[in-house]
Scaffold this active site. Sequence first.
Site, PDB file in Angstrom:
ATOM      1  N   TYR A  29       0.619  -1.197   0.073  1.00 34.18           N
ATOM      2  CA  TYR A  29      -0.048  -0.097  -0.015  1.00 34.18           C
ATOM      3  C   TYR A  29       0.838   1.328  -0.091  1.00 34.18           C
ATOM      4  O   TYR A  29       0.569   2.158  -0.728  1.00 34.18           O
ATOM      5  CB  TYR A  29      -0.933   0.039   1.270  1.00 34.18           C
ATOM      6  CG  TYR A  29      -1.999   1.006   1.111  1.00 34.18           C
ATOM      7  CD1 TYR A  29      -3.280   0.611   0.367  1.00 34.18           C
ATOM      8  CD2 TYR A  29      -1.902   2.327   1.625  1.00 34.18           C
ATOM      9  CE1 TYR A  29      -4.214   1.504   0.283  1.00 34.18           C
ATOM     10  CE2 TYR A  29      -2.997   3.166   1.657  1.00 34.18           C
ATOM     11  CZ  TYR A  29      -4.127   2.887   0.823  1.00 34.18           C
ATOM     12  OH  TYR A  29      -5.262   3.707   0.768  1.00 34.18           O
ATOM     13  N   GLU A  62      -5.460  -8.015   4.740  1.00 32.37           N
ATOM     14  CA  GLU A  62      -5.572  -9.374   3.993  1.00 32.37           C
ATOM     15  C   GLU A  62      -4.404 -10.261   4.181  1.00 32.37           C
ATOM     16  O   GLU A  62      -4.270 -11.161   4.074  1.00 32.37           O
ATOM     17  CB  GLU A  62      -5.649  -9.051   2.329  1.00 32.37           C
ATOM     18  CG  GLU A  62      -6.864  -8.403   1.930  1.00 32.37           C
ATOM     19  CD  GLU A  62      -6.994  -7.016   2.217  1.00 32.37           C
ATOM     20  OE1 GLU A  62      -8.027  -6.534   2.190  1.00 32.37           O
ATOM     21  OE2 GLU A  62      -6.063  -6.263   2.365  1.00 32.37           O
ATOM     22  N   CYS A  82       2.408  -1.472   6.287  1.00 34.08           N
ATOM     23  CA  CYS A  82       2.251  -0.276   6.936  1.00 34.08           C
ATOM     24  C   CYS A  82       0.883   0.305   6.966  1.00 34.08           C
ATOM     25  O   CYS A  82       0.238   0.319   5.802  1.00 34.08           O
ATOM     26  CB  CYS A  82       3.158   0.603   6.208  1.00 34.08           C
ATOM     27  SG  CYS A  82       3.414   2.255   7.020  1.00 34.08           S
ATOM     28  N   VAL A  83       0.590   0.692   8.249  1.00 29.92           N
ATOM     29  CA  VAL A  83      -0.718   1.371   8.233  1.00 29.92           C
ATOM     30  C   VAL A  83      -0.633   2.894   9.074  1.00 29.92           C
ATOM     31  O   VAL A  83       0.147   2.774  10.080  1.00 29.92           O
ATOM     32  CB  VAL A  83      -1.754   0.639   9.359  1.00 29.92           C
ATOM     33  CG1 VAL A  83      -3.042   1.260   9.214  1.00 29.92           C
ATOM     34  CG2 VAL A  83      -1.764  -0.881   8.799  1.00 29.92           C
ATOM     35  N   GLU A  87      -8.011  10.321   9.302  1.00 25.48           N
ATOM     36  CA  GLU A  87      -8.661  10.993  10.066  1.00 25.48           C
ATOM     37  C   GLU A  87      -9.837  10.416  10.599  1.00 25.48           C
ATOM     38  O   GLU A  87     -10.712  10.654  11.234  1.00 25.48           O
ATOM     39  CB  GLU A  87      -9.134  12.082   9.275  1.00 25.48           C
ATOM     40  CG  GLU A  87      -8.147  13.079   8.890  1.00 25.48           C
ATOM     41  CD  GLU A  87      -8.524  14.166   7.853  1.00 25.48           C
ATOM     42  OE1 GLU A  87      -9.943  14.150   7.392  1.00 25.48           O
ATOM     43  OE2 GLU A  87      -7.750  14.976   7.533  1.00 25.48           O
ATOM     44  N   THR A  88      -9.895   9.116  10.342  1.00 24.85           N
ATOM     45  CA  THR A  88     -11.187   7.994  10.660  1.00 24.85           C
ATOM     46  C   THR A  88     -10.520   6.750  11.340  1.00 24.85           C
ATOM     47  O   THR A  88      -9.407   6.512  11.599  1.00 24.85           O
ATOM     48  CB  THR A  88     -12.076   7.512   9.527  1.00 24.85           C
ATOM     49  OG1 THR A  88     -11.142   6.526   8.886  1.00 24.85           O
ATOM     50  CG2 THR A  88     -12.256   8.602   8.351  1.00 24.85           C
ATOM     51  N   HIS A  90     -10.609   3.924  10.693  1.00 27.18           N
ATOM     52  CA  HIS A  90     -10.174   2.935  10.068  1.00 27.18           C
ATOM     53  C   HIS A  90      -9.010   2.271  10.222  1.00 27.18           C
ATOM     54  O   HIS A  90      -8.970   1.026  10.561  1.00 27.18           O
ATOM     55  CB  HIS A  90     -10.360   3.287   8.494  1.00 27.18           C
ATOM     56  CG  HIS A  90      -9.920   2.185   7.446  1.00 27.18           C
ATOM     57  ND1 HIS A  90      -8.520   2.235   6.764  1.00 27.18           N
ATOM     58  CD2 HIS A  90     -10.363   1.282   6.921  1.00 27.18           C
ATOM     59  CE1 HIS A  90      -8.509   1.263   6.247  1.00 27.18           C
ATOM     60  NE2 HIS A  90      -9.800   0.462   6.229  1.00 27.18           N
ATOM     61  N   ARG A 129      11.087   3.306  11.063  1.00 28.52           N
ATOM     62  CA  ARG A 129      10.842   2.198  11.499  1.00 28.52           C
ATOM     63  C   ARG A 129      11.403   1.163  10.553  1.00 28.52           C
ATOM     64  O   ARG A 129      11.823   0.048  10.812  1.00 28.52           O
ATOM     65  CB  ARG A 129       9.732   1.891  12.045  1.00 28.52           C
ATOM     66  CG  ARG A 129       9.348   2.480  13.446  1.00 28.52           C
ATOM     67  CD  ARG A 129       7.988   2.581  13.813  1.00 28.52           C
ATOM     68  NE  ARG A 129       7.803   3.271  15.078  1.00 28.52           N
ATOM     69  CZ  ARG A 129       7.886   4.578  15.209  1.00 28.52           C
ATOM     70  NH1 ARG A 129       8.132   5.237  14.226  1.00 28.52           N
ATOM     71  NH2 ARG A 129       7.555   5.131  16.526  1.00 28.52           N
TER      72      ARG A 129
END
Length: 158
Positions: A29, A62, A82-83, A87-88, A90, A129
């Site tokens: 992503y 996934e 990576c996440v 703003e939500t 999620h 990281r």
Amino acid sequence: MSTRTETPTARPAIDGVRGARILIVESRYYAEIADALLAGAEREIAKNGALAERVVVPGAFEIPGAIALAADRYDGFVALGCVVRGETTHYDYVCGESARGLMDLAVRKKLAIGYGIVTVDTMEQARARAFTDRGDKGGDAAHACLAMVALGRRWRNA
């Protein structure tokens, strides 16, 4: 929010993993971060004489599903992704559910899984990281996976 520079951890070689087949399950992503995580993981796996294959999935959510599908085909797994907080809410769901899914697989199916999904507030934190000359979390995840493969082999052969 800290953006401190992280230093890679020194990792000793792991006995008993030569020839182990490791599947790297990678979310691309954020390609820049994925490339860094992958480089660290592949280097650590090769350093220990194990063999790496790689599969790409759409996102961190996934990763557990892909590992579940491949559970009987490999000696161990490295989850890379990576996440970045948005703003939500999620972010909270993806982080929590991917971590829970991986832990459930590790415990229920007795899988050797290295957790290399960086969860951060900013891209600078992700770089700190992931990059191999900084945090090298891909290498850390591969090392954890290999350590668990070695432990599993030790107890199966005892």
